[in-house]
Enzyme design. Structure first.
Site, PDB file in Angstrom:
ATOM      1  CG  HIS A   1      -1.403   2.385  -3.923  1.00  0.00           C
ATOM      2  ND1 HIS A   1      -1.822   2.176  -5.206  1.00  0.00           N
ATOM      3  CD2 HIS A   1      -1.812   1.300  -3.211  1.00  0.00           C
ATOM      4  CE1 HIS A   1      -2.458   1.016  -5.287  1.00  0.00           C
ATOM      5  NE2 HIS A   1      -2.467   0.465  -4.090  1.00  0.00           N
TER       6      HIS A   1
ATOM      7  CD  GLN B   1      -2.674  -1.201  -0.165  1.00  0.00           C
ATOM      8  OE1 GLN B   1      -3.422  -0.307  -0.548  1.00  0.00           O
ATOM      9  NE2 GLN B   1      -2.441  -2.288  -0.896  1.00  0.00           N
TER      10      GLN B   1
ATOM     11  CG  HIS C   1     -50.926  15.502   3.683  1.00  0.00           C
ATOM     12  ND1 HIS C   1     -50.667  16.735   3.181  1.00  0.00           N
ATOM     13  CD2 HIS C   1     -49.839  14.729   3.398  1.00  0.00           C
ATOM     14  CE1 HIS C   1     -49.469  16.745   2.613  1.00  0.00           C
ATOM     15  NE2 HIS C   1     -48.944  15.533   2.716  1.00  0.00           N
TER      16      HIS C   1
ATOM     17  CG  ASP D   1      -5.147  -4.022  -4.239  1.00  0.00           C
ATOM     18  OD1 ASP D   1      -6.179  -3.578  -3.714  1.00  0.00           O
ATOM     19  OD2 ASP D   1      -4.009  -3.607  -3.953  1.00  0.00           O
TER      20      ASP D   1
ATOM     21  CD  GLU E   1      -8.317   1.496   0.659  1.00  0.00           C
ATOM     22  OE1 GLU E   1      -8.677   1.488  -0.531  1.00  0.00           O
ATOM     23  OE2 GLU E   1      -7.248   2.019   1.048  1.00  0.00           O
ATOM     24  CG  HIS E   2      -6.842  -2.567   1.839  1.00  0.00           C
ATOM     25  ND1 HIS E   2      -6.291  -1.374   1.409  1.00  0.00           N
ATOM     26  CD2 HIS E   2      -7.566  -3.046   0.806  1.00  0.00           C
ATOM     27  CE1 HIS E   2      -6.658  -1.148   0.154  1.00  0.00           C
ATOM     28  NE2 HIS E   2      -7.436  -2.139  -0.239  1.00  0.00           N
TER      29      HIS E   2
END
Length: 440
Positions: free
Chosen positions: A268, A265, A426, A367, A333-334
């Site tokens: 990235h 990661q 109504h 991934d 996230e992971h």
């Protein structure tokens, strides 16, 4: 090239741990005023000038010598050609991944349902796919065919009528793998435009680019800012922050494996976050040593170094129970549960985009080809958000079909509540349908 790491070491027993952790996790994704104004100007131009603005911006920002919008459209035959230009191994890998992603997401598809009450009233929900979805794909050398599969296939499984892909081709660089992935995933149309102008075109439509109902896919700060501004005109998937991985380990996994998982990661970008949590201090030391040993062997060593030093951490906790508490606090996230019995801890995990179970399940498999979607909530939003899925490309309509008796019975309840809100029309609308009270 010399690279070195000085990854942060935190201890959950430290009185200031919470403050240090908050500082480590803090991430501000808000665009500055300059970016914001440029994006607003681009959106305005595309709305007013359509295709002409797209051509102009593509010439200016991507260095593409486009004479007209026709130069920025790729037909289905071009996607099929890409399949012949990639290697046999690449095509097989794409098809294997696509089949696994499709198989997984087919299990997410929701169907319409109804039930009938005793008085004959029918209630239910009608599930309908979106008419058209827009897929943004980063372009050039740093492009991601896996993102094409992860975004387009769930849309197709949902039954979306048309998937339109936009992908920039800076200086004319076309990634054949991306186009091949689009072919395999069933993308219907491709426009070689990118940036905020592509988002605007998808949101509002131009003479050539069709207006879509939802825009999905990752992009840079201009793309993210544009998605913020067009939200409401169209749906969006999410505003994603930098990629994250949190590894919870009992100290028994090969430290080299864990170091490489953190790198997966960190490579990235410089703002990506890689964190290891373990109750074993000696194991943290071994992982730190593996990081120093392996880092010089990495092609993206400088990016990894900045990520690890800037936002990475090795966190010591009291025991595995506290490790799980820290994981839920981070809401990553992971999340890798690199432990002997991950199933035993799974019920206690409340917040994570994707959970990778056991020592042999690297995040990298998710991934590319495991099957579940890799478009995941970041920056702690796993507390309330979910991975991209088929449900993001379906919408639900409520169904209410009252029998005469059911309308009469419900009318009494609706009347009381409506008059309590001083909404007389109504109330009377409901009362007209009460048996023996028509015309009141």
């Amino acid at each position: 090239m010399t690279v070195s790491t000085a990854i942060a070491r935190l201890n959950a027993a430290d009185p200031d741990f919470a403050r240090h952790l908050d500082h480590l996790l803090s991430w501000e994704s808000v665009s500055d005023d300059a970016v914001n104004q440029r994006v607003l100007d681009i959106i305005k131009s595309v709305r007013e000038r359509g295709d002409a603005a797209l051509v102009e911006f593509t010439q200016r920002f991507d260095g593409v010598d486009a004479k007209s919008i026709d130069d920025l459209i790729l037909g289905r035959e071009r996607l099929e050609l890409a399949l012949t230009r990639i290697s046999a191994a690449q095509r097989e890998a794409l098809e294997t991944a696509a089949n696994r992603v499709r198989s997984y997401h087919e299990r997410q598809k929701q169907d319409s349902w109804q039930y009938t009450e005793a008085d004959g009233t029918v209630l239910g929900q009608k599930v309908t796919p979106l008419d058209r979805a827009g897929l943004y794909v980063p372009g050039g050398k740093a492009s991601y065919p896996s993102s094409v599969l992860m975004n387009a296939i769930p849309a197709k499984v949902a039954g979306v009528g048309e998937v339109v892909m936009v992908v920039p081709t800076p200086r004319g660089e076309i990634n054949e793998l991306v186009l091949a992935a689009a072919c395999i995933a069933g993308v219907d149309r491709v426009f070689t435009v990118g940036g905020a102008q592509a988002v605007a075109a998808l949101a509002y439509g131009t003479e050539s680019v069709p207006q879509v109902d939802k825009i999905v896919g990752p992009g840079n700060i201009y793309v993210a800012t544009a998605k913020r501004h067009v939200f409401g005109q169209v749906g969006i998937d999410m505003i994603a922050g930098p990629s994250e991985i949190l590894v919870v380990c009992d100290g028994q996994t090969d430290p080299g494996w864990i170091a490489m998982d953190l790198f997966s990661q960190a490579e990235h970008d410089e703002d990506a976050q890689a964190i290891l949590v373990s109750p074993d201090a000696a194991f943290l030391d071994r992982v730190a040593a593996s990081i120093d040993k392996l880092l010089p062997t990495m092609e993206r060593a400088e990016i990894i170094e900045k990520s690890i030093n800037g936002r990475g951490a090795l966190i010591q906790v009291r025991d595995m129970q506290q490790a799980i508490e820290v994981a839920n606090r981070i809401a990553p996230e992971h999340l890798e549960l690199s432990v002997a019995d991950p199933q035993a801890w799974l019920p206690q995990i409340r917040h994570a985009g994707a959970i990778f179970m056991g020592r042999h399940t690297s995040e990298a498999l998710g991934d590319y080809c495991a099957g579940p979607n890799h478009v995941l909530p970041t920056s702690g939003t796993a507390r309330f958000s979910s991975p991209l899925g088929v449900y993001d490309f379906q919408k639900r309509s409520s169904i209410i079909f009252c029998s005469e008796q059911g309308a009469s019975e419900l009318g009494h309840t609706a009347s009381v509540l409506a008059r309590g809100e001083s909404l007389t029309a109504h109330a009377r609308s409901a009362e007209y349908r009460i048996l023996n009270e028509k015309g009141n």
